[in-house]
Scaffold this active site. Sequence first.
Site, short mmCIF file in Angstrom:
data_model
loop_
_atom_site.label_atom_id
_atom_site.label_comp_id
_atom_site.label_asym_id
_atom_site.label_seq_id
_atom_site.Cartn_x
_atom_site.Cartn_y
_atom_site.Cartn_z
N HIS A 108 0.82 -1.20 0.00
CA HIS A 108 0.00 0.00 0.00
C HIS A 108 0.86 1.27 0.00
O HIS A 108 1.64 1.49 0.92
CB HIS A 108 -0.88 -0.02 1.25
CG HIS A 108 -1.85 1.08 1.36
ND1 HIS A 108 -1.99 1.84 2.50
CD2 HIS A 108 -2.77 1.57 0.48
CE1 HIS A 108 -2.95 2.72 2.34
NE2 HIS A 108 -3.43 2.59 1.12
N GLU A 118 0.85 -0.19 -4.71
CA GLU A 118 -0.33 0.64 -4.95
C GLU A 118 0.06 2.10 -4.80
O GLU A 118 0.96 2.42 -4.01
CB GLU A 118 -1.42 0.27 -3.92
CG GLU A 118 -2.76 0.98 -4.11
CD GLU A 118 -2.93 2.18 -3.19
OE1 GLU A 118 -4.00 2.82 -3.25
OE2 GLU A 118 -1.99 2.52 -2.43
N ASP A 124 -1.36 6.56 -5.54
CA ASP A 124 -2.45 7.53 -5.71
C ASP A 124 -1.99 8.62 -6.66
O ASP A 124 -0.87 9.13 -6.54
CB ASP A 124 -2.82 8.16 -4.37
CG ASP A 124 -3.15 7.13 -3.30
OD1 ASP A 124 -4.27 6.61 -3.33
OD2 ASP A 124 -2.28 6.86 -2.45
N HIS A 182 -1.31 10.97 -1.84
CA HIS A 182 -2.61 10.48 -1.39
C HIS A 182 -3.59 11.60 -1.06
O HIS A 182 -4.72 11.61 -1.54
CB HIS A 182 -2.44 9.59 -0.16
CG HIS A 182 -3.75 9.11 0.40
ND1 HIS A 182 -4.46 9.81 1.36
CD2 HIS A 182 -4.50 8.02 0.11
CE1 HIS A 182 -5.57 9.16 1.65
NE2 HIS A 182 -5.63 8.08 0.90
N GLU A 221 -4.47 4.22 -8.21
CA GLU A 221 -5.73 4.86 -7.81
C GLU A 221 -5.82 6.27 -8.35
O GLU A 221 -4.95 7.11 -8.08
CB GLU A 221 -5.88 4.88 -6.29
CG GLU A 221 -7.20 5.53 -5.86
CD GLU A 221 -7.41 5.56 -4.36
OE1 GLU A 221 -8.29 6.32 -3.91
OE2 GLU A 221 -6.69 4.85 -3.65
#
Length: 288
Positions: free
Chosen positions: A40, A67, A69, A82, A150
């Site tokens: 993450h 992962e 953002d 993020h 994301e």
Amino acid sequence: MHARVAAATTAALLGGAVLIVPSPHAKAGNRITTPLVVAHRGASAYAPENTLAAVDRAARLGFDWVENDVQRTRDGRLVVLHDASLARTTDVETVYPGRSPWKVKDFTAAEIARLDAGSWFGPRFAGAKVPTLREYMERVSRNHQKLVLEIKNPELYPGIERQTLRLLGDEGWLDPTHLRDRLIVQSFSADSVRTVHRLRPGITTAFLGTPPVTRLPRYAEFTDQINADHRSLSSGYVSAVHALRGPHGRMKVFAWTVDDAATARRLAGIGTDGIITNRPDVIRAALR
């Protein structure tokens, strides 16, 4: 991903007259899966989140999947961060004291490049930068890693889906090999996920949240995965998702954000396909 989303998704479940009670001993289809482990924001328990250092730390720990953002600067550059604000993970309040609330969209890429995105985490990371998406993709490619990307706050950045896909294409990430097993694009916005699917149907997509079971067939029209807060998942819900086919086959469920062994084992027991975690080494050990 934030805790407040769990409350929203729980309310959505109640509003749809669907309430699924978690069962800690349930299995999906009488089988126990070994979920895919995704680091993450990189290995963010060990390096500042969404930085190249976090990506490299995940690679050193032996994890293929990371992962991140993606957001957009005032001058149209894509950056990996993020929060909508720069305040939590950079020294923006010191460098630009008069520009509260320090939103990403209000700063140029050059201004953001001046910021220290590592010292908040620890002195050894002092000077780490907020990477552009291009820099991030180059590092992920160099490390031979795979990516869950994301699209963050798409309502703030009209057209960010098309722009992100253009950059991914420029970096060679939309060829058949990457589309087959190296890239997932996700968002809390169903409209954003639907847009990505419309623009590039070959991309594996994921919706972040827990739609009511009665609405899952609608999501299956444009998404391959339901990526949910682990607290909202049960054996029944996972089975309901698995019963559907998305654009590229049976739908899957990834859970976030899981950092303890007991929860990881419970999720494996109910058939969860992936676990997104700040501590990928802890989860790997638990699943063994």
